[in-house]
Design a protein around this motif. Structure first.
Motif, mmCIF file in Angstrom:
data_model
loop_
_atom_site.group_PDB
_atom_site.id
_atom_site.type_symbol
_atom_site.label_atom_id
_atom_site.label_comp_id
_atom_site.label_asym_id
_atom_site.label_seq_id
_atom_site.Cartn_x
_atom_site.Cartn_y
_atom_site.Cartn_z
ATOM 1 N N LEU A 38 16.575 50.307 -27.755
ATOM 2 C CA LEU A 38 16.464 49.017 -27.136
ATOM 3 C C LEU A 38 17.890 48.357 -27.346
ATOM 4 O O LEU A 38 18.385 47.466 -26.145
ATOM 5 N N GLN A 39 18.482 48.270 -28.309
ATOM 6 C CA GLN A 39 19.882 47.707 -28.387
ATOM 7 C C GLN A 39 20.793 48.387 -27.245
ATOM 8 O O GLN A 39 21.491 47.621 -26.929
ATOM 9 N N GLU A 40 20.678 49.737 -27.195
ATOM 10 C CA GLU A 40 21.605 50.237 -26.159
ATOM 11 C C GLU A 40 21.508 49.637 -24.806
ATOM 12 O O GLU A 40 22.356 49.498 -23.983
ATOM 13 N N ARG A 41 19.846 49.562 -24.233
ATOM 14 C CA ARG A 41 19.506 48.976 -23.178
ATOM 15 C C ARG A 41 20.142 47.659 -22.970
ATOM 16 O O ARG A 41 20.472 47.030 -21.811
ATOM 17 N N VAL A 42 20.083 46.776 -23.886
ATOM 18 C CA VAL A 42 20.405 45.406 -23.906
ATOM 19 C C VAL A 42 21.805 45.353 -23.662
ATOM 20 O O VAL A 42 22.454 44.516 -22.878
ATOM 21 N N ALA A 43 22.642 46.140 -24.561
ATOM 22 C CA ALA A 43 23.965 45.883 -24.483
ATOM 23 C C ALA A 43 24.386 46.207 -23.052
ATOM 24 O O ALA A 43 25.375 45.805 -22.459
ATOM 25 N N LYS A 44 23.789 47.492 -22.605
ATOM 26 C CA LYS A 44 24.170 47.946 -21.062
ATOM 27 C C LYS A 44 24.087 46.919 -20.098
ATOM 28 O O LYS A 44 24.603 46.632 -19.202
ATOM 29 N N ALA A 45 22.594 46.186 -20.276
ATOM 30 C CA ALA A 45 22.471 45.099 -19.392
ATOM 31 C C ALA A 45 23.203 44.043 -19.494
ATOM 32 O O ALA A 45 23.856 43.544 -18.411
ATOM 33 N N LEU A 46 23.676 43.667 -20.641
ATOM 34 C CA LEU A 46 24.870 42.438 -20.826
ATOM 35 C C LEU A 46 26.022 43.040 -20.158
ATOM 36 O O LEU A 46 26.788 42.172 -19.599
ATOM 37 N N ASP A 47 26.589 44.237 -20.318
ATOM 38 C CA ASP A 47 27.790 44.552 -19.776
ATOM 39 C C ASP A 47 27.719 44.595 -18.465
ATOM 40 O O ASP A 47 28.558 44.259 -17.755
ATOM 41 N N GLU A 48 26.424 45.126 -17.759
ATOM 42 C CA GLU A 48 26.108 45.106 -16.245
ATOM 43 C C GLU A 48 26.415 43.589 -15.859
ATOM 44 O O GLU A 48 26.866 43.258 -14.756
ATOM 45 N N HIS A 105 7.061 49.078 -17.500
ATOM 46 C CA HIS A 105 7.032 47.555 -17.816
ATOM 47 C C HIS A 105 7.524 47.163 -19.123
ATOM 48 O O HIS A 105 7.992 46.134 -19.224
ATOM 49 N N LYS A 106 7.022 47.817 -20.146
ATOM 50 C CA LYS A 106 7.361 47.532 -21.541
ATOM 51 C C LYS A 106 8.853 47.531 -21.664
ATOM 52 O O LYS A 106 9.416 46.625 -22.240
ATOM 53 N N ASN A 107 9.540 48.693 -21.216
ATOM 54 C CA ASN A 107 10.711 48.920 -21.583
ATOM 55 C C ASN A 107 11.888 47.706 -20.735
ATOM 56 O O ASN A 107 12.447 47.184 -21.400
ATOM 57 N N LEU A 108 11.331 47.474 -19.452
ATOM 58 C CA LEU A 108 11.944 46.098 -18.997
ATOM 59 C C LEU A 108 11.776 44.893 -19.461
ATOM 60 O O LEU A 108 12.360 44.212 -19.647
ATOM 61 N N SER A 109 10.507 44.727 -19.862
ATOM 62 C CA SER A 109 10.143 43.416 -20.634
ATOM 63 C C SER A 109 11.078 43.478 -21.879
ATOM 64 O O SER A 109 11.406 42.389 -21.932
ATOM 65 N N LEU A 110 10.945 44.522 -22.628
ATOM 66 C CA LEU A 110 11.859 44.284 -23.996
ATOM 67 C C LEU A 110 13.289 44.320 -23.747
ATOM 68 O O LEU A 110 14.029 43.237 -24.445
ATOM 69 N N THR A 111 13.688 44.744 -22.475
ATOM 70 C CA THR A 111 15.219 44.822 -22.371
ATOM 71 C C THR A 111 15.648 43.183 -21.814
ATOM 72 O O THR A 111 16.601 42.614 -22.439
ATOM 73 N N MET A 112 14.717 42.868 -20.880
ATOM 74 C CA MET A 112 14.889 41.222 -20.556
ATOM 75 C C MET A 112 14.776 40.311 -21.748
ATOM 76 O O MET A 112 15.603 39.565 -21.894
ATOM 77 N N GLU A 113 13.799 40.481 -22.527
ATOM 78 C CA GLU A 113 13.689 39.608 -23.643
ATOM 79 C C GLU A 113 14.986 39.730 -24.606
ATOM 80 O O GLU A 113 15.448 38.480 -24.944
#
Length: 98
Positions: free
Chosen positions: A14-24, A53-61
């Protein structure tokens, strides 16, 4: 290395997905700290690992929490599918923040 997975915990993934999203989005701690009162936009594309949907929701959160914890106000969030029909494999997430 694990035979059936990456060996990473769910929290690490999850931390990697959030970091990637913030980088994008082009968001860094430094850029968020520079408040100018203007509305800013950031976009990230959720694909493959974010199709649930769960992964997308957690990343958006995670993205929204990062922005709010750094003093930003969330103005709007939109999720739009990329592709059409059965070929929708990803989502474009747009975040407006001040």
């Amino acid at each position: 290395m694990s035979l059936f997975g990456s060996g990473k915990s769910g929290e690490e993934k999850l931390q990697e997905r959030v970091a990637k999203a913030l980088d994008e989005m082009g968001v860094t701690v430094e850029s968020v700290a520079e408040k100018d009162g203007a509305v800013h936009v950031g976009c990230f594309q959720g694909s493959s690992g974010l199709t649930s949907h769960k992964n997308l929701s957690l990343t958006m959160e995670g993205v929204l929490c990062f922005l709010q914890n750094n003093g930003r106000e969330i103005v709007d969030v939109k999720v739009n599918p990329c592709g059409s029909g059965d070929s929708i494999m990803s989502q474009l997430v747009t975040v407006l923040y001040r």
